[in-house]
Design a protein around this motif. Structure first.
Motif, PDB file in Angstrom:
ATOM      1  N   ARG A  53      20.310  60.138 -24.051  1.00  0.00           N
ATOM      2  CA  ARG A  53      20.256  60.473 -25.472  1.00  0.00           C
ATOM      3  C   ARG A  53      21.306  61.529 -25.829  1.00  0.00           C
ATOM      4  N   LEU A  54      21.542  62.477 -24.912  1.00  0.00           N
ATOM      5  CA  LEU A  54      22.524  63.531 -25.159  1.00  0.00           C
ATOM      6  C   LEU A  54      23.940  62.974 -25.276  1.00  0.00           C
ATOM      7  N   LEU A  55      24.234  61.915 -24.522  1.00  0.00           N
ATOM      8  CA  LEU A  55      25.591  61.376 -24.492  1.00  0.00           C
ATOM      9  C   LEU A  55      25.983  60.648 -25.774  1.00  0.00           C
ATOM     10  N   GLU A  56      25.033  60.385 -26.639  1.00  0.00           N
ATOM     11  CA  GLU A  56      25.360  59.797 -27.943  1.00  0.00           C
ATOM     12  C   GLU A  56      25.366  60.918 -28.979  1.00  0.00           C
ATOM     13  N   PRO A  57      26.527  61.223 -29.573  1.00  0.00           N
ATOM     14  CA  PRO A  57      26.602  62.334 -30.528  1.00  0.00           C
ATOM     15  C   PRO A  57      25.679  62.127 -31.720  1.00  0.00           C
ATOM     16  N   ASN A  98      25.528  67.928 -30.618  1.00  0.00           N
ATOM     17  CA  ASN A  98      24.105  68.211 -30.436  1.00  0.00           C
ATOM     18  C   ASN A  98      23.757  69.533 -31.096  1.00  0.00           C
ATOM     19  N   GLN A  99      22.651  69.531 -31.879  1.00  0.00           N
ATOM     20  CA  GLN A  99      22.217  70.741 -32.574  1.00  0.00           C
ATOM     21  C   GLN A  99      20.804  71.150 -32.171  1.00  0.00           C
ATOM     22  N   ALA A 156      38.021  63.975 -29.091  1.00  0.00           N
ATOM     23  CA  ALA A 156      37.066  64.730 -29.905  1.00  0.00           C
ATOM     24  C   ALA A 156      35.674  64.710 -29.279  1.00  0.00           C
ATOM     25  N   LYS A 157      35.260  63.562 -28.741  1.00  0.00           N
ATOM     26  CA  LYS A 157      33.942  63.465 -28.106  1.00  0.00           C
ATOM     27  C   LYS A 157      33.895  64.266 -26.802  1.00  0.00           C
ATOM     28  N   PHE A 158      34.962  64.190 -26.028  1.00  0.00           N
ATOM     29  CA  PHE A 158      34.994  64.943 -24.762  1.00  0.00           C
ATOM     30  C   PHE A 158      34.943  66.443 -25.037  1.00  0.00           C
ATOM     31  N   LEU A 159      35.717  66.915 -26.027  1.00  0.00           N
ATOM     32  CA  LEU A 159      35.703  68.339 -26.359  1.00  0.00           C
ATOM     33  C   LEU A 159      34.339  68.760 -26.901  1.00  0.00           C
ATOM     34  N   GLY A 160      33.726  67.890 -27.727  1.00  0.00           N
ATOM     35  CA  GLY A 160      32.405  68.213 -28.265  1.00  0.00           C
ATOM     36  C   GLY A 160      31.335  68.283 -27.193  1.00  0.00           C
ATOM     37  N   PHE A 161      31.403  67.376 -26.227  1.00  0.00           N
ATOM     38  CA  PHE A 161      30.445  67.372 -25.130  1.00  0.00           C
ATOM     39  C   PHE A 161      30.591  68.627 -24.272  1.00  0.00           C
ATOM     40  N   GLU A 162      31.825  68.975 -23.934  1.00  0.00           N
ATOM     41  CA  GLU A 162      32.067  70.190 -23.154  1.00  0.00           C
ATOM     42  C   GLU A 162      31.619  71.435 -23.918  1.00  0.00           C
ATOM     43  N   GLN A 163      31.890  71.450 -25.229  1.00  0.00           N
ATOM     44  CA  GLN A 163      31.510  72.610 -26.038  1.00  0.00           C
ATOM     45  C   GLN A 163      29.994  72.744 -26.132  1.00  0.00           C
ATOM     46  N   THR A 164      29.286  71.619 -26.169  1.00  0.00           N
ATOM     47  CA  THR A 164      27.826  71.653 -26.225  1.00  0.00           C
ATOM     48  C   THR A 164      27.249  72.336 -24.989  1.00  0.00           C
ATOM     49  N   LEU A 165      27.752  71.971 -23.817  1.00  0.00           N
ATOM     50  CA  LEU A 165      27.283  72.598 -22.581  1.00  0.00           C
ATOM     51  C   LEU A 165      27.725  74.055 -22.489  1.00  0.00           C
ATOM     52  N   LYS A 166      28.941  74.339 -22.957  1.00  0.00           N
ATOM     53  CA  LYS A 166      29.446  75.723 -22.926  1.00  0.00           C
ATOM     54  C   LYS A 166      28.603  76.627 -23.807  1.00  0.00           C
ATOM     55  N   ASN A 167      28.289  76.175 -25.017  1.00  0.00           N
ATOM     56  CA  ASN A 167      27.487  76.998 -25.920  1.00  0.00           C
ATOM     57  C   ASN A 167      26.068  77.199 -25.395  1.00  0.00           C
ATOM     58  N   ALA A 168      25.509  76.170 -24.736  1.00  0.00           N
ATOM     59  CA  ALA A 168      24.163  76.285 -24.173  1.00  0.00           C
ATOM     60  C   ALA A 168      24.127  77.269 -23.010  1.00  0.00           C
ATOM     61  N   GLY A 224      26.897  72.174 -30.192  1.00  0.00           N
ATOM     62  CA  GLY A 224      28.310  71.969 -29.892  1.00  0.00           C
ATOM     63  C   GLY A 224      28.943  70.928 -30.795  1.00  0.00           C
ATOM     64  N   ALA A 225      30.214  71.143 -31.129  1.00  0.00           N
ATOM     65  CA  ALA A 225      30.974  70.194 -31.950  1.00  0.00           C
ATOM     66  C   ALA A 225      32.449  70.346 -31.614  1.00  0.00           C
ATOM     67  N   ALA A 226      33.249  69.394 -32.057  1.00  0.00           N
ATOM     68  CA  ALA A 226      34.709  69.453 -31.907  1.00  0.00           C
ATOM     69  C   ALA A 226      35.318  68.475 -32.885  1.00  0.00           C
ATOM     70  N   GLY A 227      36.587  68.659 -33.152  1.00  0.00           N
ATOM     71  CA  GLY A 227      37.260  67.753 -34.082  1.00  0.00           C
ATOM     72  C   GLY A 227      38.722  68.097 -34.217  1.00  0.00           C
ATOM     73  N   GLY A 228      39.335  67.543 -35.240  1.00  0.00           N
ATOM     74  CA  GLY A 228      40.747  67.790 -35.473  1.00  0.00           C
ATOM     75  C   GLY A 228      41.421  66.598 -36.107  1.00  0.00           C
ATOM     76  N   SER A 229      42.716  66.472 -35.828  1.00  0.00           N
ATOM     77  CA  SER A 229      43.501  65.397 -36.417  1.00  0.00           C
ATOM     78  C   SER A 229      44.720  65.127 -35.554  1.00  0.00           C
ATOM     79  N   ASP A 230      45.299  63.928 -35.729  1.00  0.00           N
ATOM     80  CA  ASP A 230      46.535  63.591 -35.024  1.00  0.00           C
ATOM     81  C   ASP A 230      47.761  64.123 -35.759  1.00  0.00           C
TER      82      ASP A 230
END
Length: 634
Positions: free
Chosen positions: A235-239, A267-268, A288-300, A308-314
């Motif tokens: 469930r965690l692996l699906e944003p 994940n909130q 974006a998903k990889f950065l968000g997943f890493e950030q979720t674990l880092k914040n926890a 955790g979240a992440a984003g940006g643009s090309d």
């Protein structure tokens, strides 16, 4: 580099020319006349196999040029060769004068002629499309130079062409191909099924799958101990939410451009999201998903329980004016602001996003939201806030290295350290390493790396900052300091060192680089960037007992600083650098011991080179899993 190819001579008699009869032609130096051969017959058969990208063009020899002229004069051979001349098509010639060649030099670089369904077409050298697929024939109306240039501009602004160009730039002038996914062998069938499910759902998201594999590998013993965690992990692996949107903006010439924006709120369960915004040409949903997943674990894992979240643009901010960047940031925020807020999601700096970009983003957010609450985590947003926001992540890396060395009864003073990257984090790592008595000897950029055998000091670091601020090459440093050297197309990992700080981008260390680091004497690797090592490199480090400090633990300084800035106490008082460093050191110490304890609880001793990696993932995951369990299936 684009493949330079010839173009057509264009003058007042261009209407007499038939594109269907266009043949291969020779391009000479600027200033020379060009022979344009017109006649029936197939094009050069080797042309169809010409690669999209190539190296510098080879100048035709005099013999080749003469041979071409002889072919064009076949019809003038004596009678005894008439049979042979009948086999050769009669060709007419047009002379393209010098001024046309100079005016159209740029145009030749992006066009070539090929036959499509029996008709000769003018194709784009980047994306190999033609005509109305770029909204109009890229050469416009023959004979009018103004129309030609207008068509060229329109072609270059077309979405199809820009996407092809973006992919080409991202691959450093190499053809983009699907990257294979390296699959780690796991002991648990349950863990394998989690990864298989993720690969089946998102088979082309290489970076995200890689980060999932590393996390599941660290959680094998946790999942084996309690099978309930397997369903939590799935469930965690699906944003919770993935936002992909269009970002139109206008440059200083009044031309319209379109980029793609991303925001993944992963994940909130523990609290509102925090995570970076990255502006870089390679940015995509997988990253974006990889950065968000890493950030979720880092914040926890950090002392502050956050989502955790992440984003940006090309979008690539390099080479853009302040006004262009402002217009892009405002357009980006026009779409994303409705998903942001102090109790929803607050973005922070990442690659390509600094003080300037965060200011523009927050200004537009404040304008749209109608209030000042929910200021983004970044310098100069709270002018009375913490004073070391930009340094926090980098200083935290050095503090974390000191904690590891203290466990080994060693001191960082006098140790040789190699650092990759030359951005904000890398520069502040150099600064802090000098402060604690270490010897940083390298920095790098996308074109190579710089090594100073004497080590950097404060004056040299200031000089490096000036070079980067003026967008000059690191090579200029070696012109001032004789004991330094710049290596083109190389990485710093073969330099003799004790500790490595990769602060560039993901997967910058491959298996060969890992072997070089091992052979260079490196025994500790502090991850300054997210997922800097490929899976093969991680295996090499593990086999050679190189201790890895993961970014989700070592890079927690940015999370700490962001939360201190947002704390109400910081709004009414100014933190001195000493107070802030003390607060940061305490937070990094808590993170370090939390990771070690989680690793020890599941049988990973602190001497194990992967103890911190596994412990950081385990600690962060268990905190999230408990919250998700308490909150039910949401």
């Amino acid at each position: 580099m684009l493949l330079p190819v010839g173009g057509f001579g264009m003058n007042s008699t261009m209407d007499d020319m038939n594109l269907i009869q266009a043949q291969r032609h020779l391009v000479r130096d600027l200033g020379e006349e060009i022979d344009l051969e017109i006649g029936p017959g197939d094009d050069d058969p080797s042309f169809a196999n010409t690669p999209l990208l190539s190296g510098p063009t080879r100048e035709p020899s005099t013999e080749e040029h003469d041979e071409t002229k002889q072919i064009g004069m076949v019809s003038q051979l004596p009678n005894d060769n008439q049979d042979m001349s009948k086999m050769q098509p009669v060709k007419r010639k047009k002379k393209v004068v010098k001024r046309w060649r100079e005016e159209w030099a740029d145009t030749y670089k992006w066009a070539y002629v090929d036959v499509k369904e029996g008709t000769a077409r003018i194709f784009c050298s980047i994306c190999k499309e033609y005509g109305r697929k770029h909204r109009r024939n890229p050469y416009g109306n023959e004979g009018s130079r103004n129309m030609q240039m207008s068509a060229l501009d329109e072609h270059n602004n077309s979405l199809l062409h820009k996407e092809a160009l973006r992919l080409q730039m991202a691959s450093k002038d190499k053809i983009v191909v699907d990257k294979p996914i390296y699959v780690k062998a796991l002991m648990s069938k349950t863990a394998e099924s989690i990864i298989e499910a993720a690969m089946k759902r998102d088979p082309h998201e290489v970076e995200f799958i890689q980060s999932v594999q590393e996390a599941v590998h660290a959680l094998e013993r946790v999942i084996a101990k309690n099978s309930h965690y397997a369903s939590i992990m799935e469930r965690l692996l699906e944003p919770e939410r993935m936002i992909v949107f269009r970002v139109p903006w206008v440059d200083d010439r009044g031309e319209t451009h379109v980029n793609r924006g991303f925001r993944v709120q992963f994940n909130q369960a523990l609290g509102p999201c925090r995570g970076g915004i990255r502006f870089h040409p390679t940015m995509n949903l997988s990253i974006a998903k990889f950065l968000g997943f890493e950030q979720t674990l880092k914040n926890a894992l950090s002392p502050y329980k956050l989502g955790g979240a992440a984003g940006g643009s090309d979008f690539d901010p390099k080479g853009k004016s302040d006004n262009e960047i402002m217009r892009f940031c405002q357009s980006f925020m026009n779409e994303i602001y409705r998903y942001l807020g102090p109790d929803k999601d607050l973005p922070s700096e990442e690659m390509g996003v600094g003080i300037r970009e965060m200011g523009y983003l927050f200004g537009q957010y404040r304008r749209l939201a109608g209030h000042f609450q929910g200021s983004f985590t970044g310098p100069r947003i709270f002018w009375s806030g913490s004073s070391l926001r930009t340094e926090a992540t980098a200083y935290g890396l050095v503090f974390f290295a000191q904690l590891i060395l203290a466990e080994m009864n060693k001191d960082i003073k006098g140790l040789r350290c190699v650092v990759s990257g030359s951005g904000k984090i890398a520069m502040h790592v150099l600064e802090k390493l000098v402060a604690v008595g270490a010897i940083p000897i390298t920095v790098s950029d996308s074109k190579g790396y710089l090594v100073d055998e004497d080590g950097f000091d404060y004056m040299k670091i200031s000089f490096l900052r000036d070079i980067k601020a003026q967008q000059r090459s690191l090579r200029d440093y070696s012109k001032t300091y004789a004991r330094s050297k710049y290596y083109d197309e190389a990485k710093p990992w073969n330099e003799r060192c004790d500790v490595a700080f990769p602060c560039g981008s993901q997967n910058e260390i491959d298996q060969a680089d890992a072997t070089n680091l091992v052979n260079s004497g490196c025994r500790i690797l502090i991850e300054g960037s997210n997922m800097p090592c490929t899976p093969q490199a991680v295996d090499t480090f593990r086999k050679n007992s190189v201790l890895i400090a993961p970014a989700m633990a070592a890079g927690a300084g940015g999370v700490v600083a962001g939360e201190i800035e947002l704390n109400h106490e910081c709004n009414v008082m100014h933190w001195s650098p000493e107070d802030f460093e003390s607060k940061l050191q305490e937070a990094m110490k808590q993170t370090f011991h939390r990771a070690l304890k989680a690793a020890n609880d599941f049988g990973y001793q602190k001497e194990n080179p992967e103890a911190l990696v596994h412990g950081a993932v385990i600690s962060g995951f268990l905190a999230i899993a408990q919250a998700m369990t308490d909150q039910g299936c949401v």
